[in-house]
Write an enzyme that holds these catalytic residues in place. Structure first.
Site, mmCIF file in Angstrom:
data_model
loop_
_atom_site.group_PDB
_atom_site.id
_atom_site.type_symbol
_atom_site.label_atom_id
_atom_site.label_comp_id
_atom_site.label_asym_id
_atom_site.label_seq_id
_atom_site.Cartn_x
_atom_site.Cartn_y
_atom_site.Cartn_z
ATOM 1 N N HIS A 131 0.809 -1.221 0.000
ATOM 2 C CA HIS A 131 0.000 0.000 0.000
ATOM 3 C C HIS A 131 0.843 1.274 0.000
ATOM 4 O O HIS A 131 0.551 2.205 0.748
ATOM 5 C CB HIS A 131 -0.916 0.024 1.225
ATOM 6 C CG HIS A 131 -1.868 -1.111 1.310
ATOM 7 N ND1 HIS A 131 -2.463 -1.502 2.498
ATOM 8 C CD2 HIS A 131 -2.353 -1.957 0.362
ATOM 9 C CE1 HIS A 131 -3.255 -2.537 2.270
ATOM 10 N NE2 HIS A 131 -3.202 -2.829 0.978
ATOM 11 N N PRO A 132 1.892 1.392 -0.833
ATOM 12 C CA PRO A 132 2.660 2.644 -0.817
ATOM 13 C C PRO A 132 1.785 3.823 -1.226
ATOM 14 O O PRO A 132 0.922 3.714 -2.093
ATOM 15 C CB PRO A 132 3.782 2.379 -1.836
ATOM 16 C CG PRO A 132 3.274 1.285 -2.715
ATOM 17 C CD PRO A 132 2.413 0.434 -1.837
#
Length: 545
Positions: free
Chosen positions: A473-474
């Site tokens: 989930h950057p």
């Protein structure tokens, strides 16, 4: 002759696909989508659990290796990102999670301007979530049932998942029937972006219905070299594919949606970013924005793994005669393990303040599930892995250029668990869910917890440093911010500051990460960006659109 479109979207992932479709459908615009990856049409991608066959090596994934992380004793770990049309929605575990109202109300507080209210609060974004959702069970003020994205309950639930849910209840947590409902807290079964054993990616949901629409052009294998900027205005894009170098132009806007690790790279290659860093790579500075590539946020994830005392879970269900049996069951009856995404159950808890907003999310995976840099540390056997995730991390990392070559991967340093508060929260989460393995029905089925081997402070700290990984989930590397925020890359309308007709609409744009999975928010951002381009300035205006 140079091709010209109304708008160009860089990246055909969750956000880019949603933005492009909205521009074509609502705006009747001619849109070009440039996607560096492959086609999404592959049987293993289509089947809900197919990605488990690919996660540790596939052309559909790009593996970013982090810089050595000093706070993790020099460890280097992977951050896999999608390399396929549909982006993360084509390769993820399909968990449908939006976050909680307080996430978006916090965005509103950070972005509110006295002279220009765009609206990023929960009441502003909820209509977008409802509009995109085709839920197979829910239709109410929080859920829609007529949108393009199919959202369903798990098609198959393994006994280990049921026992996990019961065991967490034995620790005092309530059963939650809808993690996207009135409250996140509790344990239960996730909903997923699939239906009847087929993934509902953004490529299928938004782009496939437009395959014969002449206003949409999609080019795969197209690596963007830079955005063309003339007189502080985005006017086109340079890209390369197997046929060579190309230039395309647009009369409208360029929308960057290449993901939180590549979007800042493209901006910097275009001369937008920290001026000294661009100068180091001999890139002419067009617009000095020090926040480009900064504020990298990701959800840190750490596993707890146990061996089972019987043939429980999905061990070897994708091999040999078991695979044939499961395939036949799916083909004949549309049921069985093939209809499961491989993770069915989860939880949101606050180990310190049970009634407070959850600080930890958990995923129950009925196998021995470890990242590829740790696969040889635990033997494969019948087992169960519960991963714990800090949902509102304080740690921040960065993305920088490795070189001015567009085909070179960026330098990524995520700094997972670097902030001591994140480490302490993770330790509390690990300690809490370790107890679940010895409570309720799981206590009768777990033979041995193999990692972490104990729950004292030093053992858990060492374990977290060794096994922490991305939750895929950057976010946050080109964040929106108020006027006067020197690190804000975008204004509240997702426009790149100092450059006209250039926006960012993927998870790079968020000022802070939501509590939970990020695929649904990314699609919401794409649709919201398209509406802003089309002049629908408020989500409330878009309720009936």
């Amino acid at each position: 002759m140079t091709e010209t479109f109304d708008h160009i979207v860089i990246g055909g992932g969750s956000a880019g696909a949603a933005a492009a479709a909205r521009l074509v459908n609502q705006g009747k615009c001619r849109v070009l989508v440039l996607e560096a990856g492959h086609s999404h049409r592959h049987p293993l991608l289509d089947m809900p659990p197919g990605i488990f066959k690919m996660i540790n090596g596939s052309k559909f994934m790009t593996y970013h290796q982090t810089e050595p992380q000093d706070h993790l004793d020099g460890r280097v770990h992977d951050i896999p990102q999608a390399n396929v049309l549909g982006g993360g929605s084509s390769v993820n575990a399909q968990v449908y999670m939006r976050g909680r109202p307080s996430d978006y109300d916090a965005w509103e507080n950070l972005l509110r301007q006295t002279n220009d209210r765009v609206g990023w609060g929960w009441d502003d974004v909820l209509p977008y979530f409802r509009r995109m959702e085709d839920n197979n069970r829910l239709h109410n003020d929080l859920h829609g049932s007529n949108g393009p994205v199919q959202v369903s309950d798990p098609g198959h639930i393994d006994d280990m998942s049921r026992w996990f849910v019961q065991s967490v209840q034995a620790l005092g947590e309530p059963f939650n029937t809808d993690f996207n409902g009135a409250t996140q807290r509790g344990v239960g079964f996730y909903q997923f972006t699939n239906r009847a054993g087929k993934r509902s990616s953004s490529a299928y949901a938004f782009l496939a219905p437009l395959e014969t629409n002449p206003n949409l052009t999609i080019r795969l294998g197209a690596t963007v070299s830079k955005v063309i900027i003339e007189n502080d205005k985005a006017v086109g894009v340079q890209y390369r594919d197997k046929r060579g170098a190309h230039t395309v132009r647009c009369d409208g806007e360029v929308v960057v949606a290449a993901g939180a690790l590549v979007t800042p790279k493209i901006l910097m290659l275009s001369g937008i970013g920290p001026d000294a860093h661009l100068a180091d790579h001999c890139i002419p500075v067009i617009c000095p924005l020090p926040g480009v590539g900064q504020n990298l946020i990701d959800h840190p994830e750490v596993p707890i793994t146990a061996f089972a005392n019987g043939p429980y879970g999905y061990f070897k269900q994708g091999e040999g005669w078991r695979m044939l049996r499961n395939g036949i069951q799916f083909k004949l009856f549309g049921s069985g393990p093939v209809t499961s995404a491989g993770v069915e159950a989860g939880a949101f808890v606050n180990p310190s303040i049970p009634d407070g907003e959850p600080t930890i999310q958990a995923f129950c995976v009925p196998i021995v599930y470890l990242d590829r840099d740790a696969l040889d540390e635990v033997q494969d056997d019948f087992g169960l892995t519960v991963t714990t995730v800090v949902v509102k991390p304080k740690s921040r990392g960065e993305v920088r250029l490795r070189s001015a070559d567009p085909h070179t991967m960026p330098v990524v340093s995520p700094n997972l668990l670097k902030h001591e508060d994140d480490m302490q929260e993770m330790i509390r989460g690990q300690r809490f869910f370790r107890r679940a393995f010895t409570s309720g029905p799981l206590a009768q089925r777990v033979r041995e917890i193999v990692i972490p081997i104990a729950d004292d402070e030093q053992t858990l700290r060492t374990h977290c440093k060794r096994f922490v990984k991305t939750n895929y989930h950057p976010a946050g590397t080109a964040k929106m911010g108020r006027d006067g925020d020197g690190m804000a890359v975008l204004d509240a309308r997702m426009r790149v500051r100092g450059i006209e007709r250039l926006r960012v609409c993927d998870m790079s744009a968020v000022p802070d990460i939501n509590a939970g999975n990020t695929n649904a928010p990314a699609m919401m951002l794409g649709e919201r960006c398209a509406d802003l381009i089309l002049g629908i300035g408020s989500a409330r205006e878009g309720r009936n659109s």
